[in-house]
Design a protein around this motif. Structure first.
Motif, PDB file in Angstrom:
ATOM      1  N   ARG A  16       0.824  -1.209   0.000  1.00 57.97           N
ATOM      2  CA  ARG A  16       0.000   0.000   0.000  1.00 57.97           C
ATOM      3  C   ARG A  16       0.860   1.261   0.000  1.00 57.97           C
ATOM      4  O   ARG A  16       0.603   2.216  -0.750  1.00 57.97           O
ATOM      5  N   ILE A  17       1.909   1.272   0.838  1.00 59.11           N
ATOM      6  CA  ILE A  17       2.782   2.446   0.944  1.00 59.11           C
ATOM      7  C   ILE A  17       3.564   2.644  -0.348  1.00 59.11           C
ATOM      8  O   ILE A  17       3.700   3.772  -0.844  1.00 59.11           O
ATOM      9  N   ASN A  18       4.079   1.545  -0.908  1.00 58.78           N
ATOM     10  CA  ASN A  18       4.811   1.647  -2.177  1.00 58.78           C
ATOM     11  C   ASN A  18       3.927   2.190  -3.281  1.00 58.78           C
ATOM     12  O   ASN A  18       4.339   3.046  -4.078  1.00 58.78           O
ATOM     13  N   ALA A  19       2.694   1.697  -3.348  1.00 57.57           N
ATOM     14  CA  ALA A  19       1.772   2.162  -4.397  1.00 57.57           C
ATOM     15  C   ALA A  19       1.487   3.651  -4.256  1.00 57.57           C
ATOM     16  O   ALA A  19       1.420   4.379  -5.255  1.00 57.57           O
ATOM     17  N   ALA A  20       1.336   4.114  -3.003  1.00 55.29           N
ATOM     18  CA  ALA A  20       1.024   5.527  -2.773  1.00 55.29           C
ATOM     19  C   ALA A  20       2.209   6.435  -3.101  1.00 55.29           C
ATOM     20  O   ALA A  20       2.022   7.610  -3.436  1.00 55.29           O
ATOM     21  N   ASN A  21       3.440   5.880  -3.021  1.00 56.70           N
ATOM     22  CA  ASN A  21       4.634   6.692  -3.230  1.00 56.70           C
ATOM     23  C   ASN A  21       5.363   6.375  -4.527  1.00 56.70           C
ATOM     24  O   ASN A  21       6.431   6.937  -4.795  1.00 56.70           O
ATOM     25  N   GLY A  22       4.801   5.467  -5.320  1.00 54.37           N
ATOM     26  CA  GLY A  22       5.437   5.111  -6.579  1.00 54.37           C
ATOM     27  C   GLY A  22       6.791   4.447  -6.400  1.00 54.37           C
ATOM     28  O   GLY A  22       7.722   4.687  -7.176  1.00 54.37           O
ATOM     29  N   ARG A  23       6.919   3.610  -5.374  1.00 50.38           N
ATOM     30  CA  ARG A  23       8.193   2.972  -5.081  1.00 50.38           C
ATOM     31  C   ARG A  23       8.036   1.444  -5.049  1.00 50.38           C
ATOM     32  O   ARG A  23       6.920   0.931  -5.106  1.00 50.38           O
TER      33      ARG A  23
ATOM     34  N   LEU B 107       3.784  -0.122  13.456  1.00 46.48           N
ATOM     35  CA  LEU B 107       4.411  -0.807  12.338  1.00 46.48           C
ATOM     36  C   LEU B 107       4.187  -0.043  11.039  1.00 46.48           C
ATOM     37  O   LEU B 107       5.112   0.130  10.231  1.00 46.48           O
ATOM     38  N   ARG B 108       2.954   0.430  10.826  1.00 49.46           N
ATOM     39  CA  ARG B 108       2.666   1.199   9.615  1.00 49.46           C
ATOM     40  C   ARG B 108       3.501   2.481   9.552  1.00 49.46           C
ATOM     41  O   ARG B 108       4.087   2.810   8.508  1.00 49.46           O
ATOM     42  N   ASN B 109       3.601   3.198  10.679  1.00 47.39           N
ATOM     43  CA  ASN B 109       4.375   4.442  10.697  1.00 47.39           C
ATOM     44  C   ASN B 109       5.859   4.177  10.467  1.00 47.39           C
ATOM     45  O   ASN B 109       6.544   4.954   9.777  1.00 47.39           O
ATOM     46  N   VAL B 110       6.382   3.084  11.044  1.00 44.91           N
ATOM     47  CA  VAL B 110       7.780   2.720  10.850  1.00 44.91           C
ATOM     48  C   VAL B 110       8.056   2.456   9.371  1.00 44.91           C
ATOM     49  O   VAL B 110       9.066   2.917   8.813  1.00 44.91           O
ATOM     50  N   LEU B 111       7.163   1.725   8.722  1.00 42.52           N
ATOM     51  CA  LEU B 111       7.361   1.404   7.313  1.00 42.52           C
ATOM     52  C   LEU B 111       7.212   2.641   6.424  1.00 42.52           C
ATOM     53  O   LEU B 111       7.935   2.790   5.428  1.00 42.52           O
ATOM     54  N   GLN B 112       6.287   3.541   6.760  1.00 44.61           N
ATOM     55  CA  GLN B 112       6.142   4.771   5.991  1.00 44.61           C
ATOM     56  C   GLN B 112       7.429   5.588   6.036  1.00 44.61           C
ATOM     57  O   GLN B 112       7.887   6.128   5.018  1.00 44.61           O
ATOM     58  N   ARG B 113       8.007   5.697   7.223  1.00 40.54           N
ATOM     59  CA  ARG B 113       9.268   6.423   7.377  1.00 40.54           C
ATOM     60  C   ARG B 113      10.375   5.743   6.578  1.00 40.54           C
ATOM     61  O   ARG B 113      11.152   6.410   5.881  1.00 40.54           O
ATOM     62  N   ALA B 114      10.455   4.433   6.676  1.00 41.84           N
ATOM     63  CA  ALA B 114      11.523   3.690   6.014  1.00 41.84           C
ATOM     64  C   ALA B 114      11.454   3.824   4.500  1.00 41.84           C
ATOM     65  O   ALA B 114      12.477   3.998   3.833  1.00 41.84           O
TER      66      ALA B 114
END
Length: 444
Positions: free
Chosen positions: A326-333, A357-364
């Motif tokens: 989900r995070i990759n899709a939102a950031n194009g990564r 966990l979600r916040n840690v992954l968003q930062r990473a």
């Protein structure tokens, strides 16, 4: 007793299980499926020849070993070892390879050939569509999570109030939505409010609404949360934060079933199903006078404890896969974790649970270089623990779990799976072969 012919035995078995309303299968000592009823074949879109002789864990769990070896409750063990009936909740896969939560009742079946078999009747709790919703799904296969899903599924059918207890960040609103989506009120609205955001001065207006001119600056009528949630579910998150004076007003509505807008005279019917949540010990709050005892027993008719992430560490790989996608899709990564980053994650206690966990992954994902997340990108403090002394993940198992989850998400499309991992299709093919997967098809 003389043995029956194979054909007569098959007819006898098929007639027996076809009487079941729910999908049902018959399984032998060696975990092989020997029969599946009409409801099973229809529900999962399969033919008998696609099932008979295959291992139940291969068909239902997409695994190459029995589910009890992965920490799940297994009816097969209970029935053949003790001859007892067992009810469990499992994650199964439908005919299209999508996960779904199911309730299973396993019981011993003695057939005319003198052999004992495991009879499993299956009741679908959450369909694949609900579990594959990107923004709103409960992810995991661990025993604590499946136990909570079982309780939520049983409570959903009841109109009784439910109190969800658990630490901050465990997913109490997700659980409340699950209750709503599986209740008779699923066609009505789901209205959620965080009680920590309600100042005492606005509590009545927000909860019950107000009429024009009810107070200074009030220029029109406003419906409250009880009206917004009519015919549906009202979710009061962190109900333990409501001030005592306002607790009395809430109790009055719950007991009488009626309320009035602020400044109004008309009695309105509170047609809602109440679900509340707290991260506090409400029984202790009652004992110390910070929460009304009568309100506690009104809202806690059914209490369900939701497990912390520490209690279901086995779900971390699946959660990471789902959150990273989900995070990759939102950031194009196409960021992914290095082995050292996996170790750091698995060592961490996550006091903030899934939210942390979600916040840690968003930062990473935002900070990592060349799409590889290293331990420093996670922003987690060193534990000081000896890596060898900590239960580190089984890397082969983690990779297999990740590949299984991706195959489910992208329905076996190789290019989409490779893109999600940030690797070539050739590398993906080698990994799939190493783990014994059937090669997925090409295409997006």
């Amino acid at each position: 007793m003389s043995k029956l012919s194979a054909s007569r035995l098959h007819e006898s078995v098929q007639s027996l299980i076809d009487m079941h309303e729910h999908p049902a299968v018959l399984i032998d000592h060696a975990y092989r499926i020997v029969a599946a009823n009409r409801a099973y074949r229809t529900t999962y879109g399969v033919k008998s020849e696609q099932l008979i002789g295959r291992h139940c864990y291969e068909v239902s769990h997409h695994r190459d070993t029995p589910c009890h070896l992965h920490g799940e409750d297994c009816p097969h063990q209970q029935v053949f070892a003790r001859g007892e009936i067992q009810r469990v909740v499992h994650t199964h896969f439908d005919g299209k390879g999508r996960p779904e939560y199911v309730g299973i009742k396993g019981h011993p079946v003695m057939l005319p050939d003198g052999e004992t078999y495991l009879g499993e009747s299956i009741q679908r709790l959450a369909p694949p569509e609900a579990m594959n919703c990107e923004e709103m799904r409960m992810v995991g296969r661990s025993r604590p999570l499946l136990h909570a899903i079982d309780q939520l599924s049983q409570a959903a059918a009841s109109p009784a109030p439910v109190l969800l207890a658990g630490e901050s960040g465990v997913g109490k609103e997700l659980a409340a939505r699950y209750l709503h989506d599986h209740s008779p009120r699923r066609g009505g609205p789901f209205v959620a409010i965080d009680c920590t955001t309600l100042p005492e001065s606005l509590f009545e207006s927000e909860m019950f609404g107000h009429e024009a001119g009810a107070f200074t600056g009030c220029v029109g009528r406003k419906a409250g949360l009880f009206e917004d949630a009519r015919n549906g579910t009202l979710f009061l998150d962190e109900i333990g934060e409501i001030p005592l004076a306002m607790q009395a007003k809430l109790l009055r509505v719950l007991e009488s079933g009626t309320f009035r807008r602020v400044g109004g005279r008309e009695a309105l019917h509170a047609d809602i199903r109440l679900v509340a949540a707290t991260n506090r010990d409400l029984k202790n709050a009652v004992a110390t006078g910070r929460f009304r005892e009568d309100l506690y027993y009104r809202i806690a008719c059914i209490t369900i404890a939701l497990p912390s992430l520490r209690e279901r560490r086995a779900d971390i790989p699946l959660l990471v896969e789902a959150l990273l996608a989900r995070i990759n899709a939102a950031n194009g990564r196409h960021a992914r974790l290095s082995e050292a980053a996996w170790i750091r994650l698995m060592q961490h206690d996550f006091p903030g649970n899934v939210r942390e966990l979600r916040n840690v992954l968003q930062r990473a994902v935002a900070l990592c270089h060349e799409q590889i997340i290293e331990p420093g990108d996670l922003g987690l403090e060193e534990t000081g623990a000896d890596v060898d002394a900590v239960a580190t993940p089984d890397w082969e198992g983690l990779e297999r779990e990740q590949l299984e989850a991706l195959a489910e998400r992208y329905q076996g499309k190789r290019r989409a799976m490779a893109d999600a991992l940030g690797i070539s299709e050739r590398t993906l093919y080698r990994r799939l072969r190493r783990h014994g997967f059937a090669t997925p098809r090409t295409g997006t």
